[in-house]
Design a protein around this motif. Sequence first.
Motif, PDB file in Angstrom:
ATOM      1  N   ILE A   1       7.052  76.306  63.213  1.00 14.66           N
ATOM      2  CA  ILE A   1       6.649  75.470  62.071  1.00 14.66           C
ATOM      3  C   ILE A   1       5.742  74.342  62.552  1.00 14.66           C
ATOM      4  O   ILE A   1       4.706  74.058  61.937  1.00 14.66           O
ATOM      5  N   ALA A   2       6.106  73.703  63.670  1.00 13.99           N
ATOM      6  CA  ALA A   2       5.301  72.597  64.203  1.00 13.99           C
ATOM      7  C   ALA A   2       3.904  73.073  64.583  1.00 13.99           C
ATOM      8  O   ALA A   2       2.902  72.416  64.258  1.00 13.99           O
ATOM      9  N   ASP A   3       3.819  74.218  65.266  1.00 13.93           N
ATOM     10  CA  ASP A   3       2.510  74.746  65.669  1.00 13.93           C
ATOM     11  C   ASP A   3       1.648  75.067  64.457  1.00 13.93           C
ATOM     12  O   ASP A   3       0.468  74.716  64.408  1.00 13.93           O
ATOM     13  N   LEU A   4       2.236  75.752  63.483  1.00  9.13           N
ATOM     14  CA  LEU A   4       1.480  76.127  62.290  1.00  9.13           C
ATOM     15  C   LEU A   4       1.054  74.896  61.491  1.00  9.13           C
ATOM     16  O   LEU A   4      -0.070  74.810  61.000  1.00  9.13           O
ATOM     17  N   HIS A   5       1.958  73.932  61.371  1.00  6.90           N
ATOM     18  CA  HIS A   5       1.653  72.702  60.635  1.00  6.90           C
ATOM     19  C   HIS A   5       0.530  71.928  61.324  1.00  6.90           C
ATOM     20  O   HIS A   5      -0.393  71.439  60.671  1.00  6.90           O
TER      21      HIS A   5
ATOM     22  N   GLN B   1      -4.793  66.639  53.965  1.00  9.42           N
ATOM     23  CA  GLN B   1      -5.041  66.112  55.316  1.00  9.42           C
ATOM     24  C   GLN B   1      -3.713  65.880  56.040  1.00  9.42           C
ATOM     25  O   GLN B   1      -3.458  64.810  56.566  1.00  9.42           O
ATOM     26  N   ALA B   2      -2.911  66.907  56.142  1.00  6.30           N
ATOM     27  CA  ALA B   2      -1.526  66.726  56.567  1.00  6.30           C
ATOM     28  C   ALA B   2      -1.236  67.130  58.001  1.00  6.30           C
ATOM     29  O   ALA B   2      -0.241  67.754  58.264  1.00  6.30           O
ATOM     30  N   ARG B   3      -2.045  66.775  58.923  1.00  9.06           N
ATOM     31  CA  ARG B   3      -1.761  67.146  60.312  1.00  9.06           C
ATOM     32  C   ARG B   3      -1.082  65.992  61.040  1.00  9.06           C
ATOM     33  O   ARG B   3      -1.464  65.613  62.140  1.00  9.06           O
ATOM     34  N   THR B   4      -0.060  65.436  60.431  1.00  8.52           N
ATOM     35  CA  THR B   4       0.656  64.325  61.052  1.00  8.52           C
ATOM     36  C   THR B   4       1.863  64.853  61.810  1.00  8.52           C
ATOM     37  O   THR B   4       2.176  66.030  61.766  1.00  8.52           O
TER      38      THR B   4
END
Length: 166
Positions: free
Chosen positions: A17-21, A55-58
Amino acid sequence: MAEVSGRYLSLEERLRIADLHLGGTGVRAIAALVGRSAATISRELARGGAKTGPQARTKYAPYAAQKQAELRGRRPKGSKFDRPELALVVQKKLCLKWSPEQISDHLAAVFPDRQEMRVSPEAIYQALYEGGRGGLRGDLHQHLRTGRASGVRDGPLRRTRARSRT
């Protein structure tokens, strides 16, 4: 750590999930790739502090999320009635023949700003039916209007089943 069950996310799933997000994949696409509900992924990202949207790459910290999940799932959990003040109030009201629903409402009204003094009716019933192990005196079930020492209902369906066995 290996997957605990199909109900909970594993560390491997959280890492994916972290990688994909981080790669900019949307919640629904992540859900499809991981094989989980979009609501589960959204909730997991929200718990982990990640922002969702265009813009959700936090930051989403999968190791911290796994540690938090393990802490939340620890058993046995302590009883709310380990607090003497709460146990005393509940016991006094039960002795006055108050129902667990009345006690719960009373606590919410008298202690509106103290979460530790709130308890659900179900928690009171469970503590009573655990026979003194739930943090309340073992004899308090006698003060319930039914006087039953167990949570098993003795309704018409149960009597019918009992008769049909004989």
